[in-house]
Write a protein that holds these residues in place. Structure first.
Motif, PDB file in Angstrom:
ATOM      1  N   ARG A  61      11.387  52.598  17.339  1.00  0.00           N
ATOM      2  CA  ARG A  61      11.181  53.501  16.205  1.00  0.00           C
ATOM      3  C   ARG A  61      12.348  54.471  16.058  1.00  0.00           C
ATOM      4  NH1 ARG A  61       6.941  52.451  12.499  1.00  0.00           N
ATOM      5  NH2 ARG A  61       5.503  51.084  13.627  1.00  0.00           N
ATOM      6  N   ILE A  62      12.850  54.998  17.177  1.00  0.00           N
ATOM      7  CA  ILE A  62      13.974  55.932  17.120  1.00  0.00           C
ATOM      8  C   ILE A  62      15.218  55.250  16.556  1.00  0.00           C
ATOM      9  CG2 ILE A  62      15.590  57.256  18.536  1.00  0.00           C
ATOM     10  CD1 ILE A  62      13.234  57.876  20.407  1.00  0.00           C
ATOM     11  N   GLY A 119      15.283  52.526  14.778  1.00  0.00           N
ATOM     12  CA  GLY A 119      15.020  52.142  13.397  1.00  0.00           C
ATOM     13  C   GLY A 119      15.196  53.297  12.441  1.00  0.00           C
ATOM     14  N   ALA A 120      14.850  54.514  12.891  1.00  0.00           N
ATOM     15  CA  ALA A 120      15.006  55.694  12.053  1.00  0.00           C
ATOM     16  C   ALA A 120      16.469  56.010  11.775  1.00  0.00           C
ATOM     17  CB  ALA A 120      14.333  56.894  12.714  1.00  0.00           C
ATOM     18  N   GLN A 121      17.376  55.464  12.589  1.00  0.00           N
ATOM     19  CA  GLN A 121      18.801  55.673  12.373  1.00  0.00           C
ATOM     20  C   GLN A 121      19.361  54.755  11.286  1.00  0.00           C
ATOM     21  OE1 GLN A 121      19.729  55.944  17.038  1.00  0.00           O
ATOM     22  NE2 GLN A 121      21.509  56.316  15.769  1.00  0.00           N
ATOM     23  N   GLY A 122      18.548  53.816  10.842  1.00  0.00           N
ATOM     24  CA  GLY A 122      19.007  52.902   9.790  1.00  0.00           C
ATOM     25  C   GLY A 122      20.003  51.876  10.276  1.00  0.00           C
ATOM     26  N   VAL A 168      14.279  46.641  17.171  1.00  0.00           N
ATOM     27  CA  VAL A 168      13.880  47.440  16.010  1.00  0.00           C
ATOM     28  C   VAL A 168      12.955  46.638  15.103  1.00  0.00           C
ATOM     29  CG1 VAL A 168      14.697  48.585  13.920  1.00  0.00           C
ATOM     30  CG2 VAL A 168      15.957  48.875  16.072  1.00  0.00           C
ATOM     31  N   THR A 201       9.046  47.872  14.637  1.00  0.00           N
ATOM     32  CA  THR A 201       8.726  48.461  13.330  1.00  0.00           C
ATOM     33  C   THR A 201       7.865  47.528  12.482  1.00  0.00           C
ATOM     34  OG1 THR A 201      10.839  47.661  12.435  1.00  0.00           O
ATOM     35  CG2 THR A 201      10.776  49.917  13.287  1.00  0.00           C
ATOM     36  N   PHE A 244       2.331  51.771  12.055  1.00  0.00           N
ATOM     37  CA  PHE A 244       2.542  53.080  12.682  1.00  0.00           C
ATOM     38  C   PHE A 244       1.273  53.529  13.394  1.00  0.00           C
ATOM     39  CE2 PHE A 244       2.899  57.676  12.990  1.00  0.00           C
ATOM     40  CZ  PHE A 244       4.208  57.824  13.444  1.00  0.00           C
TER      41      PHE A 244
END
Length: 211
Positions: free
Chosen positions: A124-125, A127-130, A148, A152, A156
């Motif tokens: 998740r971390i 993935g949040a970075q794109g 990722v 993901t 959630f």
């Protein structure tokens, strides 16, 4: 029988709300539709015989512990029938080739926080970075992208459940933050050390030139 990813919470809820005559078996097949699509041989199946024949068994970390409890408590026909029912259910997974792992719910959750939960957390971390594919991806980065994608893809709510209902998850987050700080501090310290060495070399060169 429950098959949830967090065991202690499920165990407590079932012991609290299910009638005493209801046998309880806490399990966690450590695989899903993707990892088990080609068969279950060798895939881990974790379980705790929690309550059989109205008797709450102590969660053991090996078969001998549970067997000793069973022998001590199976003093009547009801207990024997309940244990037979439990063993027949477990035999379904064993006959399919699963690696059967007797383990207490508490120990399962301690392990899961630093394996399953931390995997989802990192996925998740990142993935949040794109993160996205590039023309120069290494094999290592491709593995990161698969992590990722795999984490993901789950809801959630599943991720939140791993956090909310496993009392060990908060400690895992704190340890991860501390570990990241340590790694970054190491980089900064190395950079500062090299800068100091460079300055010292420059000072020595200046002194040599002056002399």
């Amino acid at each position: 029988v429950d098959v949830l990813s967090v065991k202690e919470h499920a165990r407590d809820v079932m012991l609290q709300y299910l009638p005493v005559e209801c046998d309880i078996l806490c399990t966690h097949p450590m695989f899903g539709p993707d990892s088990g699509k080609n068969g279950w041989t060798g895939l881990p199946f974790v379980y705790e015989r929690t309550r059989v024949g109205s008797v709450v068994l102590e969660g053991g970390d090996n078969d001998n512990d549970n067997d000793n409890n069973n022998n001590n408590n199976n003093d009547n026909e009801e207990d024997m029938v309940g244990m037979d029912r439990v063993e027949r259910f477990l035999s379904i997974w064993e006959e399919e080739g699963c690696a059967m792992i007797p383990m207490s719910c508490a120990r399962h959750d301690a392990y899961a926080a630093n394996s399953q939960f931390v995997t989802h957390l990192m996925g998740r971390i990142l993935g949040a970075q794109g993160l996205a594919e590039t023309p120069i991806d290494t094999k290592g980065f491709q593995s990161v992208l698969k992590l990722v994608e795999g984490t993901t893809a789950d809801s959630f709510d599943l991720f939140y459940g791993l956090y909310r209902y496993n009392k060990n998850s908060q400690e895992t987050i704190l340890n991860l933050r501390s570990a990241m700080d340590d790694v970054v501090d190491g980089l900064i310290a190395k950079d500062q050390s090299q800068q100091q060495q460079k300055q010292q070399q420059q000072q020595q060169q200046q002194q040599q030139q002056q002399s």
